[in-house]
Motif scaffolding. Structure first.
Motif, PDB file in Angstrom:
ATOM      1  N   ASP A  99       0.845  -1.194   0.000  1.00 48.72           N
ATOM      2  CA  ASP A  99       0.000   0.000   0.000  1.00 48.72           C
ATOM      3  C   ASP A  99       0.876   1.237   0.000  1.00 48.72           C
ATOM      4  O   ASP A  99       2.065   1.187   0.321  1.00 48.72           O
ATOM      5  CB  ASP A  99      -0.922   0.007   1.228  1.00 48.72           C
ATOM      6  CG  ASP A  99      -2.117   0.926   1.056  1.00 48.72           C
ATOM      7  OD1 ASP A  99      -2.276   1.507  -0.043  1.00 48.72           O
ATOM      8  OD2 ASP A  99      -2.899   1.076   2.007  1.00 48.72           O
ATOM      9  N   TYR A 100       0.277   2.346  -0.385  1.00 47.27           N
ATOM     10  CA  TYR A 100       0.871   3.656  -0.172  1.00 47.27           C
ATOM     11  C   TYR A 100       0.225   4.272   1.051  1.00 47.27           C
ATOM     12  O   TYR A 100      -1.010   4.343   1.139  1.00 47.27           O
ATOM     13  CB  TYR A 100       0.619   4.572  -1.366  1.00 47.27           C
ATOM     14  CG  TYR A 100       1.700   4.536  -2.418  1.00 47.27           C
ATOM     15  CD1 TYR A 100       2.907   5.179  -2.219  1.00 47.27           C
ATOM     16  CD2 TYR A 100       1.495   3.860  -3.612  1.00 47.27           C
ATOM     17  CE1 TYR A 100       3.895   5.154  -3.184  1.00 47.27           C
ATOM     18  CE2 TYR A 100       2.480   3.825  -4.592  1.00 47.27           C
ATOM     19  CZ  TYR A 100       3.680   4.479  -4.364  1.00 47.27           C
ATOM     20  OH  TYR A 100       4.656   4.444  -5.316  1.00 47.27           O
ATOM     21  N   ARG A 149       3.434 -15.818  -2.533  1.00 51.52           N
ATOM     22  CA  ARG A 149       2.505 -16.432  -3.488  1.00 51.52           C
ATOM     23  C   ARG A 149       1.433 -15.436  -3.915  1.00 51.52           C
ATOM     24  O   ARG A 149       0.989 -15.451  -5.064  1.00 51.52           O
ATOM     25  CB  ARG A 149       1.866 -17.682  -2.884  1.00 51.52           C
ATOM     26  CG  ARG A 149       2.880 -18.801  -2.631  1.00 51.52           C
ATOM     27  CD  ARG A 149       2.190 -20.108  -2.252  1.00 51.52           C
ATOM     28  NE  ARG A 149       3.183 -21.169  -2.087  1.00 51.52           N
ATOM     29  CZ  ARG A 149       3.697 -21.879  -3.086  1.00 51.52           C
ATOM     30  NH1 ARG A 149       3.296 -21.632  -4.323  1.00 51.52           N
ATOM     31  NH2 ARG A 149       4.587 -22.812  -2.860  1.00 51.52           N
ATOM     32  N   PHE A 150       0.987 -14.581  -2.978  1.00 53.01           N
ATOM     33  CA  PHE A 150      -0.045 -13.601  -3.269  1.00 53.01           C
ATOM     34  C   PHE A 150       0.428 -12.219  -2.829  1.00 53.01           C
ATOM     35  O   PHE A 150       1.174 -12.099  -1.855  1.00 53.01           O
ATOM     36  CB  PHE A 150      -1.352 -13.937  -2.533  1.00 53.01           C
ATOM     37  CG  PHE A 150      -1.985 -15.241  -2.947  1.00 53.01           C
ATOM     38  CD1 PHE A 150      -2.889 -15.276  -4.001  1.00 53.01           C
ATOM     39  CD2 PHE A 150      -1.682 -16.417  -2.287  1.00 53.01           C
ATOM     40  CE1 PHE A 150      -3.474 -16.476  -4.375  1.00 53.01           C
ATOM     41  CE2 PHE A 150      -2.266 -17.612  -2.653  1.00 53.01           C
ATOM     42  CZ  PHE A 150      -3.167 -17.643  -3.705  1.00 53.01           C
ATOM     43  N   MET A 151      -0.043 -11.195  -3.532  1.00 51.36           N
ATOM     44  CA  MET A 151       0.228  -9.809  -3.160  1.00 51.36           C
ATOM     45  C   MET A 151      -1.121  -9.110  -2.988  1.00 51.36           C
ATOM     46  O   MET A 151      -1.887  -8.951  -3.952  1.00 51.36           O
ATOM     47  CB  MET A 151       1.051  -9.102  -4.231  1.00 51.36           C
ATOM     48  CG  MET A 151       1.420  -7.675  -3.871  1.00 51.36           C
ATOM     49  SD  MET A 151       2.650  -7.564  -2.542  1.00 51.36           S
ATOM     50  CE  MET A 151       4.140  -7.996  -3.449  1.00 51.36           C
ATOM     51  N   LEU A 152      -1.429  -8.702  -1.755  1.00 50.30           N
ATOM     52  CA  LEU A 152      -2.716  -8.081  -1.428  1.00 50.30           C
ATOM     53  C   LEU A 152      -2.567  -6.563  -1.445  1.00 50.30           C
ATOM     54  O   LEU A 152      -1.629  -6.012  -0.871  1.00 50.30           O
ATOM     55  CB  LEU A 152      -3.164  -8.552  -0.038  1.00 50.30           C
ATOM     56  CG  LEU A 152      -4.469  -7.994   0.516  1.00 50.30           C
ATOM     57  CD1 LEU A 152      -5.652  -8.481  -0.310  1.00 50.30           C
ATOM     58  CD2 LEU A 152      -4.640  -8.397   1.988  1.00 50.30           C
ATOM     59  N   SER A 153      -3.521  -5.887  -2.082  1.00 53.77           N
ATOM     60  CA  SER A 153      -3.488  -4.423  -2.121  1.00 53.77           C
ATOM     61  C   SER A 153      -4.884  -3.895  -2.418  1.00 53.77           C
ATOM     62  O   SER A 153      -5.801  -4.661  -2.733  1.00 53.77           O
ATOM     63  CB  SER A 153      -2.505  -3.921  -3.186  1.00 53.77           C
ATOM     64  OG  SER A 153      -3.005  -4.187  -4.482  1.00 53.77           O
ATOM     65  N   ASP A 154      -5.030  -2.573  -2.347  1.00 54.80           N
ATOM     66  CA  ASP A 154      -6.289  -1.983  -2.806  1.00 54.80           C
ATOM     67  C   ASP A 154      -6.241  -1.873  -4.328  1.00 54.80           C
ATOM     68  O   ASP A 154      -5.249  -2.225  -4.965  1.00 54.80           O
ATOM     69  CB  ASP A 154      -6.548  -0.636  -2.132  1.00 54.80           C
ATOM     70  CG  ASP A 154      -5.500   0.417  -2.463  1.00 54.80           C
ATOM     71  OD1 ASP A 154      -4.943   0.394  -3.588  1.00 54.80           O
ATOM     72  OD2 ASP A 154      -5.234   1.275  -1.606  1.00 54.80           O
ATOM     73  N   GLU A 173     -11.966  -5.275  -2.054  1.00 52.00           N
ATOM     74  CA  GLU A 173     -13.136  -4.647  -2.640  1.00 52.00           C
ATOM     75  C   GLU A 173     -13.050  -3.133  -2.488  1.00 52.00           C
ATOM     76  O   GLU A 173     -12.516  -2.630  -1.485  1.00 52.00           O
ATOM     77  CB  GLU A 173     -14.406  -5.152  -1.959  1.00 52.00           C
ATOM     78  CG  GLU A 173     -14.643  -6.640  -2.099  1.00 52.00           C
ATOM     79  CD  GLU A 173     -15.833  -7.097  -1.280  1.00 52.00           C
ATOM     80  OE1 GLU A 173     -16.750  -6.277  -1.076  1.00 52.00           O
ATOM     81  OE2 GLU A 173     -15.845  -8.257  -0.841  1.00 52.00           O
ATOM     82  N   PRO A 174     -13.560  -2.368  -3.452  1.00 53.19           N
ATOM     83  CA  PRO A 174     -13.561  -0.907  -3.324  1.00 53.19           C
ATOM     84  C   PRO A 174     -14.291  -0.464  -2.055  1.00 53.19           C
ATOM     85  O   PRO A 174     -15.357  -0.992  -1.714  1.00 53.19           O
ATOM     86  CB  PRO A 174     -14.305  -0.447  -4.584  1.00 53.19           C
ATOM     87  CG  PRO A 174     -14.127  -1.566  -5.567  1.00 53.19           C
ATOM     88  CD  PRO A 174     -14.116  -2.829  -4.734  1.00 53.19           C
ATOM     89  N   GLY A 175     -13.717   0.474  -1.344  1.00 53.70           N
ATOM     90  CA  GLY A 175     -14.336   0.993  -0.131  1.00 53.70           C
ATOM     91  C   GLY A 175     -14.272   0.063   1.057  1.00 53.70           C
ATOM     92  O   GLY A 175     -14.995   0.260   2.033  1.00 53.70           O
TER      93      GLY A 175
END
Length: 396
Positions: free
Chosen positions: A150-151, A205-210, A241-243
């Motif tokens: 994230d930023y 394995r996974f990269m989670l972000s908005d 998910e958005p929001g």
């Protein structure tokens, strides 16, 4: 005529003067003032020892308390607090017990009292009720299963330069992998930092972000060029998910700590801000315990990933019953004698088409199923991205 006002101290003084005149007996004086002889003698004794000053009200507080911490303990508590201004009593006690396990340290309530008495803590304002944490978007059972990215909200350092902190954490161990003071959220810069992290730590394995840029887009599968590159090197991008920032709540909480310890106030320059981030990372990873880790530090839980970054990313490959199509730089593929638009972010990549019904094909990019191609209309209807398999690396 005003009422005559009096108080206990004045009454004691009158009592002493009356007795010292010798005109009444002790019994009579006590009866006149409505006190017992025992109390009367106690008043005279205090007067004989301290004079009129001895007749004032004495404090009822005990001179000592069986649970009072020693000056040495208070000094030790305040020393740890000074080194770590955002730590509470639980982390302070953990640090003291780790440093001197042979000593008897006080309870948390005593440490809280020491901090409050020293004026180094303030009562917290009432917290806004948080949205309940949702189930994990993707499970992180071990280090490097999932990294989150994230930023942190941008701010200006002392010389006016904009600072966009890019942060990457391992979800399982809470380890801070990347904490970099960036000047703008550009795809190439993020990709460079991720390349550095993959070479130093191995790959998740996974990269989670908005889904905001440069992590996501409004195109097919919400994949940006960065997400397409991650798939190419063998990392599956997962967008919340958005929001719904609560779906990446651990990272949001990390940013609160980062801001409190490094940017309140900001440093004078980008270089100085980065030095502050570096110091924070060292303490956060190696010294700061986490309750969710059983009061271990991230460095005690994290381990390097065995999945190494390849020098040259390999092409995606698909089963024999798939049809493979290379996406042109304008984002289109040739299908049925016509052009079908996939997305500019996919330029140069090979997509796989899996027949599911007469005139219908699932569109895949590596391990992700992204949409349905309708042969008659030559259009792709987006689907919520779903993982068909977890890659070790992209295959040749």
């Amino acid at each position: 005529m005003p009422w005559t006002q009096t108080d206990p101290v004045t009454e004691r003084q009158k009592f002493v003067r009356l007795v010292l005149k010798g005109q009444v007996t002790m019994t009579q004086a006590c009866q006149q003032f409505g006190i017992s002889r025992k109390t009367g003698y106690k008043i005279l004794s205090r007067h004989a020892e301290l004079g009129m000053a001895g007749l004032t009200d004495a404090s009822r507080a005990p001179k000592t308390h069986p649970n009072q911490a020693s000056p040495e303990v208070e000094a030790a508590v305040l020393r740890v607090r000074k080194a770590h201004p955002t730590w509470g009593s639980k982390k302070i006690l953990w640090a003291l017990e780790r440093e001197h396990s042979d000593r008897d340290w006080p309870a948390r309530s005593t440490v809280d009292a020491i901090l409050k008495r020293a004026g180094v803590v303030e009562p917290r304002a009432r917290r806004r009720r948080r949205q309940p944490t949702s189930p994990p978007v993707v499970e992180a059972a071990a280090p490097n299963d999932v990294w989150s990215m994230d930023y942190k909200g941008w701010f200006r350092v002392g010389d006016g330069t904009r600072c966009d902190p890019l942060t990457v954490n391992d979800v399982c161990s809470r380890a801070s992998i990347v904490c970099r003071a960036m000047v703008a959220p550009k795809t190439a810069d993020v990709q460079e930092r991720l390349n550095d992290a993959f070479r130093a730590f191995g790959m998740p394995r996974f990269m989670l972000s908005d889904g905001g840029p440069p992590f996501g887009s409004s195109g097919l599968g919400r994949l940006s060029r960065l997400g397409v590159w991650l798939l190419r090197v063998g990392v599956v991008p997962v967008l919340i998910e958005p929001g719904r920032p609560d779906q990446n709540g651990r990272h949001e909480r990390f940013h609160e700590t980062l801001k409190a310890e490094t940017a309140s106030p900001p440093s004078g320059s980008i270089r100085a801000q980065q030095a502050s981030f570096d110091r924070f990372q060292q303490v956060y990873n190696e010294q700061r315990p986490h309750e969710a880790l059983g009061m271990k530090t991230p460095a005690e839980v994290y381990e390097l990933s065995p999945r190494q970054l390849l020098d040259t990313p390999l092409e995606h490959s698909y089963p024999d019953d798939f049809e493979a199509r290379r996406v042109r730089q304008d984002g289109g593929i040739k299908w049925g004698g016509a052009q079908v638009f996939v997305g500019e972010a996919f330029g140069g990549e090979v997509v796989g088409l899996e027949v599911v019904d007469d005139g219908l094909w699932h569109v895949h990019l590596g391990p992700l199923r992204l949409g349905v191609l309708h042969g008659r209309s030559r259009t792709i209807v987006p689907l919520e991205p779903s993982v068909t398999h977890v890659p070790g690396h992209a295959q040749a």
